[in-house]
Design an enzyme around this catalytic site. Sequence first.
Site, PDB file in Angstrom:
ATOM      1  CG  HIS A 174      -2.008  -1.210   1.270  1.00  0.00           C
ATOM      2  ND1 HIS A 174      -1.325  -2.135   1.574  1.00  0.00           N
ATOM      3  CD2 HIS A 174      -3.474  -1.235   1.532  1.00  0.00           C
ATOM      4  CE1 HIS A 174      -2.498  -3.012   2.391  1.00  0.00           C
ATOM      5  NE2 HIS A 174      -3.504  -2.615   1.929  1.00  0.00           N
ATOM      6  CG  ASP A 208       1.617  -0.663   3.317  1.00  0.00           C
ATOM      7  OD1 ASP A 208       0.929  -0.430   3.826  1.00  0.00           O
ATOM      8  OD2 ASP A 208       1.330  -1.994   2.725  1.00  0.00           O
ATOM      9  CD  GLU A 210      -6.613 -11.798   2.794  1.00  0.00           C
ATOM     10  OE1 GLU A 210      -6.565 -10.840   2.202  1.00  0.00           O
ATOM     11  OE2 GLU A 210      -7.235 -11.752   3.895  1.00  0.00           O
ATOM     12  CG  ASP A 228      -4.181 -10.959  -1.035  1.00  0.00           C
ATOM     13  OD1 ASP A 228      -2.626 -10.868  -1.792  1.00  0.00           O
ATOM     14  OD2 ASP A 228      -4.654 -10.173  -0.191  1.00  0.00           O
ATOM     15  CG  ASP A 285      -8.971 -10.457   7.057  1.00  0.00           C
ATOM     16  OD1 ASP A 285      -9.151 -12.103   7.414  1.00  0.00           O
ATOM     17  OD2 ASP A 285      -8.668  -9.789   7.210  1.00  0.00           O
ATOM     18  CG  ASP A 312      -4.601 -11.520   7.671  1.00  0.00           C
ATOM     19  OD1 ASP A 312      -5.667 -11.953   6.884  1.00  0.00           O
ATOM     20  OD2 ASP A 312      -4.714 -10.170   7.530  1.00  0.00           O
ATOM     21  CG  ASP A 368      -2.781 -10.071   2.392  1.00  0.00           C
ATOM     22  OD1 ASP A 368      -2.721  -9.269   3.380  1.00  0.00           O
ATOM     23  OD2 ASP A 368      -3.942  -8.896   2.475  1.00  0.00           O
TER      24      ASP A 368
HETATM   25  C1  XUL Z   1      -7.568  -6.137   4.346  1.00  0.00           C
HETATM   26  C2  XUL Z   1      -7.006  -6.625   3.133  1.00  0.00           C
HETATM   27  C3  XUL Z   1      -5.402  -5.707   2.291  1.00  0.00           C
HETATM   28  C4  XUL Z   1      -5.813  -5.732   1.452  1.00  0.00           C
HETATM   29  C5  XUL Z   1      -5.266  -4.921   0.719  1.00  0.00           C
HETATM   30  O1  XUL Z   1      -8.285  -8.101   4.945  1.00  0.00           O
HETATM   31  O2  XUL Z   1      -6.724  -7.888   2.931  1.00  0.00           O
HETATM   32  O3  XUL Z   1      -4.714  -6.359   2.934  1.00  0.00           O
HETATM   33  O4  XUL Z   1      -5.513  -7.315   0.799  1.00  0.00           O
HETATM   34  O5  XUL Z   1      -5.573  -4.113   0.726  1.00  0.00           O
HETATM   35 CO    CO Z   2      -5.970  -9.041   1.036  1.00  0.00          CO
END
Ligand code: XUL
Ligand code: CO
Length: 442
Positions: free
Chosen positions: A106, A109, A273, A301, A312, A314, A344
């Site tokens: 991003h 970032d 994702e 992702d 989430d 991750d 991600d």
């Molecule tokens: C948030 C997410 C983000 C996107 C990019 O849940 O997945 O990081 O991948 O903005």
């Molecule tokens: Co994402």
Amino acid sequence: MALPGGSEAFPGIERIRYEGPATKTMLAFRHYDADAIVEGQPMRDHFRFAVSYWHTFRGTGSDPFGAPTMIRPWEIGGTDLEAALRRVEVAFEFMEKLGVGFYCFHDRDVAPEGHSLSESHRNLDTVASALAAHQQTSGIRLLWGTANLFSHPRYVHGAATSCNADVFAFAAAQVKKAIEVTHALGGQGYVFWGGREGYQCLWNTDMKREIDHLARFMHMAVDHARKIGFEGQFYFEPKPREPTKHQYDYDCAACINFLRAYGLEKHVKMNIETNHATLAGHEMQHELEYAGMQGFLGSIDANTGDPLLGWDTDQFPTDIYLTTRIMLTLLKYGGIAPGGVNFDAKVRRESFEPVDLFHAHIGGMDAFARGLKIAAQIRADGTLQRLLDERYASWSGPLGRRIEAGSESFESLEREMLAKGDSTPCSSGRQELFENLINTYL
Ligand code: XUL
Ligand code: CO
């Protein structure tokens, strides 16, 4: 060369090598052998692995209950911009040692938000020059860029779907710049993830107006990209909730409907994702299959949630069953390029040492490599496909073929069934047989 005095950020860690399944070294690949050929192409091209700048280089380990925990010696001292430039060094040292070909970011970032839009633009340009130099020397490329349209308080009501037209305009200016920088860095794609593009309460929300605005925003982004010669792939990333209670990019079906309804289907594909799929109540394979069959499969992702935690989280993917399913679908639809497999994912708050970043990525890459090998074996063997074909055999018979070809009607089918009296009995779905079959390859 990341720390003051020119020392390394990850001392004692060499380039991670493929050592095969029997190795006792944990900082080695057991299955990811970049050059190994599977279904006619090297593993590296099947995955096009990318590191997420935000989690890996900006993740602090803070959560709603506690303070940052990550030990990141390079994060000490200097201005925000100096820190950002030092981080670029660390990021490329990490990615080169890991042997990964791509990264994603991003705008905010990689470079700090300034006191004004022009200062933010300048900061981004400064850091982008450093990124470009490192891309040049390392050969590591930008898979996709995106803009952070959710952290700053101005985006409290969303960005493209904000009730405030000025905020829409500011977001447009930010995305314009993010696309330009992505283009300048040779980025192969650009992602829209609706950070706060959704609602908390329908009483105070004009949903139609907000969704119309989101489409207007994407059209402007696509127009600008074409104007400056950016030919990368645009992606829309579904997520059903978090941070809002309902995000407009809920799942692949909702996103694809949106893209078609607003004439964006030629320009935008899906970035899917895993943890977002499960938040939407779907399996990842469902989302991939849905996007694939509609011609919208773009990029991935890669991460996973935890079945006992409803949000989430991750986490890095280590489940071979999951990666096998993902790779089966990718192979079926002809691969992921120009997208890739972007981690991600973030190390757990409790995994706070720099070396944990390596363990996490190595585990994810190995899980995908195993998934690829197993998926290729399933395809080469052909039993799964044969059983599937058998289940649908009547559709290859004369009646099924005529229906699929569009040469039957309700009237002709009624005639057919009146003459026949009843349909032929169905055969068993054999779900357990299918499930057992998959386990024979694992
Ligand atoms: C948030 C997410 C983000 C996107 C990019 O849940 O997945 O990081 O991948 O903005
Ligand atoms: Co994402």
